[in-house]
Design a protein around this motif. Structure first.
Motif, short mmCIF file in Angstrom:
data_model
loop_
_atom_site.label_atom_id
_atom_site.label_comp_id
_atom_site.label_asym_id
_atom_site.label_seq_id
_atom_site.Cartn_x
_atom_site.Cartn_y
_atom_site.Cartn_z
N CYS A 164 0.83 -1.21 0.00
CA CYS A 164 0.00 0.00 0.00
C CYS A 164 0.86 1.26 0.00
O CYS A 164 1.87 1.34 0.70
CB CYS A 164 -0.89 -0.01 1.23
SG CYS A 164 -1.97 1.42 1.38
N ILE A 165 0.48 2.26 -0.81
CA ILE A 165 1.18 3.54 -0.77
C ILE A 165 0.33 4.62 -0.12
O ILE A 165 0.75 5.76 0.03
CB ILE A 165 1.63 4.01 -2.18
CG1 ILE A 165 0.44 4.36 -3.06
CG2 ILE A 165 2.48 2.95 -2.85
CD1 ILE A 165 0.82 5.14 -4.31
N GLY A 166 -0.91 4.28 0.21
CA GLY A 166 -1.77 5.24 0.90
C GLY A 166 -2.44 6.26 0.00
O GLY A 166 -2.73 7.37 0.43
N CYS A 167 -2.71 5.88 -1.27
CA CYS A 167 -3.32 6.86 -2.19
C CYS A 167 -4.81 7.03 -1.93
O CYS A 167 -5.40 8.00 -2.37
CB CYS A 167 -3.08 6.44 -3.64
SG CYS A 167 -3.98 4.95 -4.13
N ARG A 168 -5.44 6.03 -1.29
CA ARG A 168 -6.84 6.08 -0.90
C ARG A 168 -7.80 6.02 -2.09
O ARG A 168 -8.96 6.40 -1.98
CB ARG A 168 -7.13 7.30 -0.02
CG ARG A 168 -6.18 7.43 1.16
CD ARG A 168 -6.59 8.50 2.12
NE ARG A 168 -6.52 9.82 1.54
CZ ARG A 168 -5.41 10.50 1.32
NH1 ARG A 168 -4.24 9.96 1.64
NH2 ARG A 168 -5.44 11.71 0.79
N TYR A 169 -7.32 5.55 -3.24
CA TYR A 169 -8.20 5.37 -4.39
C TYR A 169 -9.23 4.28 -4.11
O TYR A 169 -10.35 4.32 -4.61
CB TYR A 169 -7.35 5.05 -5.63
CG TYR A 169 -8.07 5.03 -6.96
CD1 TYR A 169 -9.21 5.81 -7.19
CD2 TYR A 169 -7.61 4.23 -8.00
CE1 TYR A 169 -9.84 5.79 -8.42
CE2 TYR A 169 -8.23 4.22 -9.23
CZ TYR A 169 -9.35 4.99 -9.44
OH TYR A 169 -9.98 4.96 -10.66
N CYS A 170 -8.86 3.28 -3.27
CA CYS A 170 -9.82 2.23 -2.92
C CYS A 170 -11.04 2.84 -2.23
O CYS A 170 -12.17 2.40 -2.44
CB CYS A 170 -9.17 1.19 -2.01
SG CYS A 170 -8.31 1.87 -0.56
N MET A 171 -10.78 3.87 -1.42
CA MET A 171 -11.88 4.51 -0.69
C MET A 171 -12.77 5.29 -1.64
O MET A 171 -13.99 5.34 -1.48
CB MET A 171 -11.31 5.43 0.40
CG MET A 171 -10.44 4.69 1.39
SD MET A 171 -9.46 5.79 2.44
CE MET A 171 -10.74 6.55 3.43
N VAL A 172 -12.14 5.90 -2.65
CA VAL A 172 -12.92 6.61 -3.66
C VAL A 172 -13.79 5.61 -4.42
O VAL A 172 -14.96 5.86 -4.72
CB VAL A 172 -11.98 7.34 -4.65
CG1 VAL A 172 -12.74 7.86 -5.87
CG2 VAL A 172 -11.25 8.48 -3.95
N ALA A 173 -13.22 4.43 -4.70
CA ALA A 173 -13.90 3.46 -5.56
C ALA A 173 -15.03 2.73 -4.86
O ALA A 173 -16.01 2.36 -5.50
CB ALA A 173 -12.87 2.46 -6.09
N PRO A 175 1.10 9.67 10.92
CA PRO A 175 1.76 10.50 9.90
C PRO A 175 2.62 9.73 8.91
O PRO A 175 2.81 10.19 7.79
CB PRO A 175 2.63 11.44 10.73
CG PRO A 175 2.83 10.76 12.02
CD PRO A 175 1.61 9.92 12.27
N ILE A 176 3.17 8.58 9.30
CA ILE A 176 4.16 7.93 8.44
C ILE A 176 3.69 6.56 7.92
O ILE A 176 3.91 6.22 6.77
CB ILE A 176 5.51 7.76 9.18
CG1 ILE A 176 5.99 9.13 9.72
CG2 ILE A 176 6.58 7.18 8.25
CD1 ILE A 176 6.31 10.16 8.66
N THR A 177 3.06 5.75 8.78
CA THR A 177 2.70 4.39 8.36
C THR A 177 1.21 4.11 8.50
O THR A 177 0.82 3.10 9.09
CB THR A 177 3.48 3.35 9.19
OG1 THR A 177 3.22 3.63 10.58
CG2 THR A 177 4.96 3.39 8.91
N PRO A 178 0.36 4.98 7.98
CA PRO A 178 -1.08 4.72 8.12
C PRO A 178 -1.50 3.52 7.28
O PRO A 178 -0.87 3.19 6.27
CB PRO A 178 -1.72 6.00 7.60
CG PRO A 178 -0.71 6.59 6.70
CD PRO A 178 0.63 6.20 7.22
N LYS A 179 -2.56 2.86 7.72
CA LYS A 179 -3.09 1.71 7.00
C LYS A 179 -4.54 1.96 6.59
O LYS A 179 -5.23 2.77 7.20
CB LYS A 179 -3.08 0.47 7.91
CG LYS A 179 -1.70 -0.03 8.27
CD LYS A 179 -1.76 -1.41 8.92
CE LYS A 179 -2.44 -1.44 10.27
NZ LYS A 179 -1.67 -0.84 11.36
N VAL A 180 -4.97 1.24 5.55
CA VAL A 180 -6.39 1.18 5.23
C VAL A 180 -6.98 0.12 6.16
O VAL A 180 -6.41 -0.96 6.32
CB VAL A 180 -6.60 0.78 3.76
CG1 VAL A 180 -8.04 0.43 3.49
CG2 VAL A 180 -6.14 1.91 2.85
#
Lengths: 400, 304
Positions: free
Chosen positions: B145-154, B167-172
């Motif tokens: 995961c890079i944290g772009c949050r496109y999954c959340m958009v989709a 701040p540094i290692t957030p997860k979905v």
């Protein structure tokens, strides 16, 4: 006409530059806050609203407005209209800086900035975003390669680093020389590649939203969204050149280059016309005009986009009087740019609503500071580069 | 810039060969749903809002204990969503149903990841951090995961949540369908082990779909004659049956077409084997060659 670009011979610290510096400091503070407190600390993003100002403006709008780079390269180098060459260098610089800042904006926006390289190794070819990421990454390098000859032109044969760094002089000299020689033979590949990659990711940025039909307002959600993004990028390329050339030539008191800008706007009538035709055609084919009078802020934003951002400037440009006036051309170009900016904001922010849990979104001060700070930094670096490198047309040297 | 004929044809030969290697047409879009996956049925008429499923979920997935686990009263005053601290939540809805004394009757609805058959998030994720497992679970691999949050958009169900304050290692964060547990013989997801009213039924998706349809048939008038999740966005692993309209319990009306179909069809028909970029390169190369040749006579040497 011989194109002769040269470094500027002007004072660097002007009041405008100091204002930029203030925005840069505010942005830097917000960025520090983001990397210590997290994205949630400086933004109004939520689970219902994962993308906000940073994606909508820093990334999506940034890519669109950098379209001047590939559209002028296509015109002057591929279609052989060498008459336009004086504007290719500033447009190339804008594109190179624009994409650099798109990537910086992304690094701030994504949660795991340090992991940004991962998609290069873990591929999901079903993902629209994967294609966008790969194209942007390659295109950024292509832009740097295209810019290298400008650096070489200035420093080749006179690399002179101060103090202890002087030991690197021969090495850098060699890199410049070999790089320049190789690029001279291969530049055509980079130029075409730049146009191809741009067409790919400019359109795919529009495809990003196709996976979320229930979230994007029907005024914007259309299967031809990628085509609309591509044609609007074509349409905004030359107005962007007009806009920045006018600003830079008037603030630095250089030649206005109207002899180049006026014909560029004639091409824009055609390109913007295609975009307008597709926008209206799409609205009528899908019957989305039924929303136009419902008075919601989304609809109003769409109307502003269509009226002020597309129709008004297009009609303006039909008049020769406007095309030949510096003010007229600048106003029309600004409106077209504004229209594309509003369009990207509409698609990624205003038109986006998660039906179950969205409580509305307006960017937090922290988000705004970062965005303004990045724009100011971009302008600041642009200013430095045109001061020291041969990008802009040498003043008062042109015989038209 | 030097633009020699030999360079051009050398390059175009390679490009042409690649285009020629194309199959005649891009293949039509096909569902990638696993053939014999698991599913879970939620019978909203049976749920009493005890929130034991929330508790079990937190325990199994090592999440913080649910907010006010003992309280079945004020917690329902606001509508909650799954978030970075809870993979599943139960909400209470008053839909206008009345009991025999004209008091409003509540309907409770559990919400979690639906584990779509053709998940938008899986299609969206650029690095393949989200995958559809054979069990039916939509798995998240944080190492990609890079944290772009496109999954959340989709996601049409607005399920993936984000650790916005890391701040540094957030997860979905989202329901895992307890894939470690269900991959084992006879394993159940945490929530389904505990439900005291049997509102949750876990099993093979095909089987529980039959269970749902049987219940609708055997209790005419009790249920709305519809299994939510059978066809929505191409089908989901979690299925719902209810006596109140599904929109009233925040289960959105969705198209039956899998949502990734349109964008994947566009992407693959344009970009499989990179045929269109290569063709465009060829056309532009030809144009460039021609336009530069015309002007070659006066020894034109353009810069970059």
């Amino acid at each position: 006409m011989e194109h002769k670009a040269s470094p500027l011979n002007k004072k660097f610290w002007t009041p405008g530059v100091l204002v930029m510096l203030v925005f840069m400091i505010a942005g830097a503070i917000a960025i520090i806050a983001r990397f210590t407190g997290g994205i949630g600390y400086v933004t109004n993003l939520s689970n219902a609203r994962p993308w906000g100002l940073w994606v909508g403006v820093d990334v999506a709008t940034g890519v669109a407005l950098a379209a001047g780079g590939f559209t002028t390269a296509a015109l002057a180098h591929i279609f052989g209209r060498h008459y336009y060459e004086p504007v290719t260098r500033p447009a190339l610089l804008t594109a190179a800086l624009g994409y650099t800042f798109v990537v910086i904006g992304l690094l701030i926006d994504i949660g795991r900035s340090w992991a940004i390289w991962k998609p290069m190794f873990y591929w999901n070819t079903n993902s629209v975003l994967f294609e966008v990421a790969v194209c942007v990454a390659i295109y950024l390098n292509v832009l740097y390669f295209e810019f290298l000859p400008i650096v070489a032109e200035q420093f080749k044969g006179r690399v002179n680093l101060p103090g202890i760094m002087a030991v690197f002089n021969p090495l850098i000299e060699m890199i410049l020389k070999i790089g320049d020689a190789i690029l001279d033979k291969t530049m055509w590949i980079f130029i075409i590649l730049g146009v191809v990659l741009s067409c790919m990711h400019q359109s795919s940025l529009g495809s990003l939203m196709l996976v979320a039909p229930t979230k994007l307002h029907p005024l914007w959600y259309t299967p031809i969204l990628p085509l609309l993004f591509l044609t609007s990028a074509f349409a905004v390329g030359y107005p962007m050149v007009v806009f920045e050339t006018t600003i830079i030539t008037s603030s630095l008191k250089l030649d206005s280059e109207m002899n180049i800008l006026a014909p560029l706007t004639r091409i824009t009538i055609f390109l913007l016309g295609i975009y307008m035709f597709l926008k209206f055609g799409d609205m009528f084919v899908r019957g989305t005009y039924i929303y136009l009078l419902d008075g919601t802020y989304q609809t109003n934003s769409f109307i502003i986009e269509m009226l002020l951002g597309i129709m008004v400037p297009w009609i303006m440009l039909l008049f020769e009087k406007v095309r030949n006036s510096r003010k007229g051309v600048f106003t029309a170009a600004s409106l077209i740019i504004g229209g594309v900016v509003i369009n990207r904001i509409n698609v990624f922010i205003v038109g986006y609503k998660s039906p179950l849990s969205d409580n509305g979104y307006f960017p937090a001060p922290g988000e705004i500071f970062v965005t303004l700070g990045l724009i100011a930094t971009l302008m600041f670096i642009y200013r430095i580069i045109v001061t020291y490198l041969p990008v802009l047309q040498a003043p008062k040297e042109v015989s038209p | 810039m030097q633009f020699s004929r030999r360079n051009f044809f050398k390059f175009m030969g390679v490009a042409g060969a690649s285009v020629a290697a194309l199959p005649s047409s891009a293949r039509a879009w096909k569902s990638k749903a696993p053939p014999d996956s698991y599913g879970c049925l939620v019978d909203l008429t049976r749920c009493v809002g005890c929130r034991k499923c929330e508790e079990a979920c937190s325990e199994v997935n090592k999440l913080p204990a649910p907010e006010r686990a003992d309280c079945q009263c004020t917690i329902f005053d606001r509508k909650r969503r799954p978030d970075d601290k809870a993979y599943t939540v139960v909400n209470r809805y008053f839909t206008g149903k009345l009991d025999q004394f004209d008091n409003p009757l509540p309907t409770y609805a559990k919400v979690q990841c639906m584990h779509c058959q053709d998940p938008s998030c899986v299609s969206a994720c650029l690095a393949g951090a989200l995958t559809k497992d054979e069990t039916g679970a939509v798995k998240y691999d944080v190492s990609r995961c890079i944290g772009c949050r496109y999954c959340m958009v989709a996601c049409p169900f607005e399920i993936p949540a984000y650790e916005y304050h890391n701040p540094i290692t957030p997860k979905v964060m989202k329901c895992t369908f307890c894939y470690d547990r269900i991959s084992e013989q006879g394993g159940l997801p945490g929530c389904a082990t505990i439900c005291p009213t049997e509102a949750l039924t876990f099993g093979k998706r095909k089987t529980i779909l039959k269970v749902a349809q049987k219940r609708l048939k055997e209790n005419p008038g009790k249920y709305i004659d519809y299994v939510y999740g059978e066809k929505e966005v191409g089908g989901t692993s979690w299925l719902y049956i209810s006596s109140v309209p599904f929109e009233k319990v925040n289960l959105p009306a969705l198209p039956n077409k899998p949502l990734p179909k349109l964008s994947e069809t566009i992407q693959h028909s344009l970009f499989s084997y990179l045929w269109s970029p290569l063709a465009l390169f060829g056309v532009l190369g030809a144009v460039m060659y021609k336009s530069n040749k015309v002007q070659e006579e006066p020894q034109n040497k353009g810069g970059a």
